[in-house]
Write a protein that holds these residues in place. Sequence first.
Motif, PDB file in Angstrom:
ATOM      1  N   PHE A 187      -6.466   0.733 -15.400  1.00  0.00           N
ATOM      2  CA  PHE A 187      -6.444  -0.484 -14.439  1.00  0.00           C
ATOM      3  C   PHE A 187      -5.860  -0.417 -13.314  1.00  0.00           C
ATOM      4  O   PHE A 187      -6.206  -0.669 -12.111  1.00  0.00           O
ATOM      5  CB  PHE A 187      -6.197  -1.696 -15.375  1.00  0.00           C
ATOM      6  CG  PHE A 187      -6.481  -2.891 -14.412  1.00  0.00           C
ATOM      7  CD1 PHE A 187      -7.747  -3.537 -14.848  1.00  0.00           C
ATOM      8  CD2 PHE A 187      -5.560  -3.429 -13.850  1.00  0.00           C
ATOM      9  CE1 PHE A 187      -7.567  -4.817 -14.010  1.00  0.00           C
ATOM     10  CE2 PHE A 187      -5.637  -4.662 -13.146  1.00  0.00           C
ATOM     11  CZ  PHE A 187      -6.797  -5.152 -13.562  1.00  0.00           C
ATOM     12  N   LEU A 188      -4.565  -0.079 -13.352  1.00  0.00           N
ATOM     13  CA  LEU A 188      -3.872   0.197 -12.068  1.00  0.00           C
ATOM     14  C   LEU A 188      -4.183   1.221 -11.173  1.00  0.00           C
ATOM     15  O   LEU A 188      -4.165   0.920  -9.822  1.00  0.00           O
ATOM     16  CB  LEU A 188      -2.468   0.468 -12.425  1.00  0.00           C
ATOM     17  CG  LEU A 188      -1.713  -0.673 -13.161  1.00  0.00           C
ATOM     18  CD1 LEU A 188      -0.321  -0.260 -13.846  1.00  0.00           C
ATOM     19  CD2 LEU A 188      -1.468  -2.095 -12.504  1.00  0.00           C
ATOM     20  N   TYR A 189      -4.647   2.260 -11.663  1.00  0.00           N
ATOM     21  CA  TYR A 189      -5.350   3.265 -10.850  1.00  0.00           C
ATOM     22  C   TYR A 189      -6.272   2.877 -10.038  1.00  0.00           C
ATOM     23  O   TYR A 189      -6.621   2.976  -8.781  1.00  0.00           O
ATOM     24  CB  TYR A 189      -5.832   4.643 -11.766  1.00  0.00           C
ATOM     25  CG  TYR A 189      -4.770   5.521 -12.185  1.00  0.00           C
ATOM     26  CD1 TYR A 189      -3.667   5.616 -11.341  1.00  0.00           C
ATOM     27  CD2 TYR A 189      -4.939   6.209 -13.192  1.00  0.00           C
ATOM     28  CE1 TYR A 189      -2.778   6.597 -11.648  1.00  0.00           C
ATOM     29  CE2 TYR A 189      -4.080   7.106 -13.760  1.00  0.00           C
ATOM     30  CZ  TYR A 189      -3.053   7.489 -13.114  1.00  0.00           C
ATOM     31  OH  TYR A 189      -1.864   8.107 -13.313  1.00  0.00           O
ATOM     32  N   ILE A 190      -7.370   1.917 -10.613  1.00  0.00           N
ATOM     33  CA  ILE A 190      -8.499   1.309  -9.908  1.00  0.00           C
ATOM     34  C   ILE A 190      -7.984   0.459  -8.977  1.00  0.00           C
ATOM     35  O   ILE A 190      -8.451   0.443  -7.753  1.00  0.00           O
ATOM     36  CB  ILE A 190      -9.494   0.775 -11.059  1.00  0.00           C
ATOM     37  CG1 ILE A 190     -10.339   1.940 -11.766  1.00  0.00           C
ATOM     38  CG2 ILE A 190     -10.577   0.153 -10.335  1.00  0.00           C
ATOM     39  CD1 ILE A 190     -11.075   1.191 -12.912  1.00  0.00           C
TER      40      ILE A 190
ATOM     41  N   GLY B   6      -5.834   2.494  -6.396  1.00  0.00           N
ATOM     42  CA  GLY B   6      -6.832   3.379  -5.736  1.00  0.00           C
ATOM     43  C   GLY B   6      -7.462   2.559  -4.661  1.00  0.00           C
ATOM     44  O   GLY B   6      -7.649   3.187  -3.330  1.00  0.00           O
ATOM     45  N   SER B   7      -8.089   1.602  -5.012  1.00  0.00           N
ATOM     46  CA  SER B   7      -9.064   0.747  -4.227  1.00  0.00           C
ATOM     47  C   SER B   7      -8.483   0.129  -3.021  1.00  0.00           C
ATOM     48  O   SER B   7      -8.735   0.196  -1.870  1.00  0.00           O
ATOM     49  CB  SER B   7      -9.827  -0.308  -4.935  1.00  0.00           C
ATOM     50  OG  SER B   7     -10.579   0.119  -6.108  1.00  0.00           O
ATOM     51  N   LEU B   8      -7.115  -0.402  -3.319  1.00  0.00           N
ATOM     52  CA  LEU B   8      -6.432  -0.833  -2.068  1.00  0.00           C
ATOM     53  C   LEU B   8      -6.023   0.207  -1.139  1.00  0.00           C
ATOM     54  O   LEU B   8      -6.098   0.018   0.187  1.00  0.00           O
ATOM     55  CB  LEU B   8      -4.999  -1.515  -2.634  1.00  0.00           C
ATOM     56  CG  LEU B   8      -4.034  -2.706  -2.101  1.00  0.00           C
ATOM     57  CD1 LEU B   8      -3.072  -3.033  -2.773  1.00  0.00           C
ATOM     58  CD2 LEU B   8      -3.369  -1.645  -0.783  1.00  0.00           C
ATOM     59  N   ILE B   9      -5.477   1.315  -1.692  1.00  0.00           N
ATOM     60  CA  ILE B   9      -5.152   2.249  -0.443  1.00  0.00           C
ATOM     61  C   ILE B   9      -6.502   2.762   0.197  1.00  0.00           C
ATOM     62  O   ILE B   9      -6.586   3.207   1.215  1.00  0.00           O
ATOM     63  CB  ILE B   9      -4.652   3.345  -1.364  1.00  0.00           C
ATOM     64  CG1 ILE B   9      -3.211   3.048  -2.028  1.00  0.00           C
ATOM     65  CG2 ILE B   9      -4.232   4.655  -0.207  1.00  0.00           C
ATOM     66  CD1 ILE B   9      -2.021   2.574  -0.757  1.00  0.00           C
ATOM     67  N   SER B  10      -7.582   3.043  -0.692  1.00  0.00           N
ATOM     68  CA  SER B  10      -8.738   3.305  -0.287  1.00  0.00           C
ATOM     69  C   SER B  10      -9.346   2.630   0.818  1.00  0.00           C
ATOM     70  O   SER B  10      -9.964   2.858   1.903  1.00  0.00           O
ATOM     71  CB  SER B  10      -9.976   3.377  -1.231  1.00  0.00           C
ATOM     72  OG  SER B  10     -11.089   4.009  -0.773  1.00  0.00           O
ATOM     73  N   GLY B  11      -9.098   1.139   0.867  1.00  0.00           N
ATOM     74  CA  GLY B  11      -9.447   0.288   1.676  1.00  0.00           C
ATOM     75  C   GLY B  11      -8.598   0.548   3.150  1.00  0.00           C
ATOM     76  O   GLY B  11      -9.204   0.416   4.273  1.00  0.00           O
TER      77      GLY B  11
ATOM     78  N   GLY C 103      -9.619  -5.301  -0.103  1.00  0.00           N
ATOM     79  CA  GLY C 103      -9.975  -3.861  -0.622  1.00  0.00           C
ATOM     80  C   GLY C 103      -9.964  -3.824  -2.117  1.00  0.00           C
ATOM     81  O   GLY C 103     -10.798  -3.285  -2.675  1.00  0.00           O
ATOM     82  N   ALA C 104      -8.667  -4.182  -2.681  1.00  0.00           N
ATOM     83  CA  ALA C 104      -8.317  -3.841  -3.920  1.00  0.00           C
ATOM     84  C   ALA C 104      -9.465  -4.617  -4.937  1.00  0.00           C
ATOM     85  O   ALA C 104     -10.035  -4.390  -5.996  1.00  0.00           O
ATOM     86  CB  ALA C 104      -7.111  -4.175  -4.451  1.00  0.00           C
ATOM     87  N   VAL C 105      -9.576  -5.887  -4.521  1.00  0.00           N
ATOM     88  CA  VAL C 105     -10.299  -6.809  -5.297  1.00  0.00           C
ATOM     89  C   VAL C 105     -12.012  -6.275  -5.303  1.00  0.00           C
ATOM     90  O   VAL C 105     -12.653  -6.427  -6.257  1.00  0.00           O
ATOM     91  CB  VAL C 105     -10.471  -8.408  -4.774  1.00  0.00           C
ATOM     92  CG1 VAL C 105     -11.484  -9.145  -5.528  1.00  0.00           C
ATOM     93  CG2 VAL C 105      -9.107  -8.861  -4.968  1.00  0.00           C
TER      94      VAL C 105
ATOM     95  N   GLY D 172     -13.077   1.925  -5.725  1.00  0.00           N
ATOM     96  CA  GLY D 172     -13.408   1.673  -7.146  1.00  0.00           C
ATOM     97  C   GLY D 172     -14.514   2.476  -7.928  1.00  0.00           C
ATOM     98  O   GLY D 172     -14.447   2.732  -9.008  1.00  0.00           O
ATOM     99  N   TYR D 173     -15.660   2.728  -6.934  1.00  0.00           N
ATOM    100  CA  TYR D 173     -16.810   3.598  -7.530  1.00  0.00           C
ATOM    101  C   TYR D 173     -16.279   5.019  -7.951  1.00  0.00           C
ATOM    102  O   TYR D 173     -16.642   5.267  -9.049  1.00  0.00           O
ATOM    103  CB  TYR D 173     -17.654   3.612  -6.304  1.00  0.00           C
ATOM    104  CG  TYR D 173     -18.994   4.537  -6.610  1.00  0.00           C
ATOM    105  CD1 TYR D 173     -20.039   3.889  -7.317  1.00  0.00           C
ATOM    106  CD2 TYR D 173     -18.982   5.627  -5.973  1.00  0.00           C
ATOM    107  CE1 TYR D 173     -21.217   4.748  -7.292  1.00  0.00           C
ATOM    108  CE2 TYR D 173     -19.892   6.527  -6.251  1.00  0.00           C
ATOM    109  CZ  TYR D 173     -21.164   6.172  -6.823  1.00  0.00           C
ATOM    110  OH  TYR D 173     -22.339   6.832  -7.140  1.00  0.00           O
ATOM    111  N   LEU D 174     -15.504   5.586  -6.961  1.00  0.00           N
ATOM    112  CA  LEU D 174     -15.356   7.020  -7.223  1.00  0.00           C
ATOM    113  C   LEU D 174     -14.148   7.144  -8.415  1.00  0.00           C
ATOM    114  O   LEU D 174     -14.036   8.045  -9.357  1.00  0.00           O
ATOM    115  CB  LEU D 174     -14.468   7.801  -5.960  1.00  0.00           C
ATOM    116  CG  LEU D 174     -15.632   8.002  -4.860  1.00  0.00           C
ATOM    117  CD1 LEU D 174     -14.827   8.465  -3.831  1.00  0.00           C
ATOM    118  CD2 LEU D 174     -16.641   8.916  -5.282  1.00  0.00           C
ATOM    119  N   ILE D 175     -13.141   6.154  -8.469  1.00  0.00           N
ATOM    120  CA  ILE D 175     -12.095   6.179  -9.583  1.00  0.00           C
ATOM    121  C   ILE D 175     -12.786   5.806 -10.876  1.00  0.00           C
ATOM    122  O   ILE D 175     -12.297   6.732 -11.898  1.00  0.00           O
ATOM    123  CB  ILE D 175     -10.910   5.385  -9.161  1.00  0.00           C
ATOM    124  CG1 ILE D 175     -10.260   5.668  -7.996  1.00  0.00           C
ATOM    125  CG2 ILE D 175      -9.773   5.243 -10.328  1.00  0.00           C
ATOM    126  CD1 ILE D 175      -9.181   4.691  -7.504  1.00  0.00           C
TER     127      ILE D 175
END
Length: 212
Positions: A80-83, A86-91, A112-114, A174-177
């Motif tokens: 869950f934390l990875y997603i 990971g989404s926050l940083i990806s954004g 971005g994370a949300v 979120g998609y890739l992770i």
Amino acid sequence: MNSIIIAIIAINVIVSFKGFGDSSFFRKYEFHIGSVRAGEQIRMLTSGFLHVDIPHLAFNMFTFYIFAPIIANNFNDLMFLYIYFGSLISGSLLTYYFHKDEYYYRAVGASGAVTGIIYSAILLYPDMELLLFFAIPIPGYIFGIGYLLYSIYGMKAKSDNIGHTAHFGGAIGGYLITLAIKRELIFENTQMVVLLAIPILILFYLHKNNKL
């Protein structure tokens, strides 16, 4: 409610309220291209816990509160934390990539994370029913694809103060992770995996051809 979800909401609320009352704190930890380029990469993380005002914070946390349990029920806390992160940083990374030459560009928010959490949930349950404009029921995958296409429009139009790039980057994360963690989705629901990738491919096609 999962304790990780509660903790993330609490941290967002505490950090955001600190930022509301302390402008120097807000400026120190917001996403700012010039500062990131000068070596303050930590802002790519910390900016995800700051918000412009209470409505901005409330909307992000309410959306997170609705979708996060879907992810928590399918993955352990670490995944869950990875997603989420990971989404926050990806954004933040996509925002930096698209705005790296705009020295004064600034952004804050957990969007971005949300958005990554939302896109992950849609990938897991593409036929979930969501309400467009809180009134019109549509399948989750239609909402997800439509939202990213709208984000591309927002990135191209540049007519508002919404961080469309961060939203899009978060969705990519979120998609890739999610696919990396749950690879069987690629084979069990290939058509939906491909459909949800279409806006991502469109974005990079437009960028490659200088149409953004």
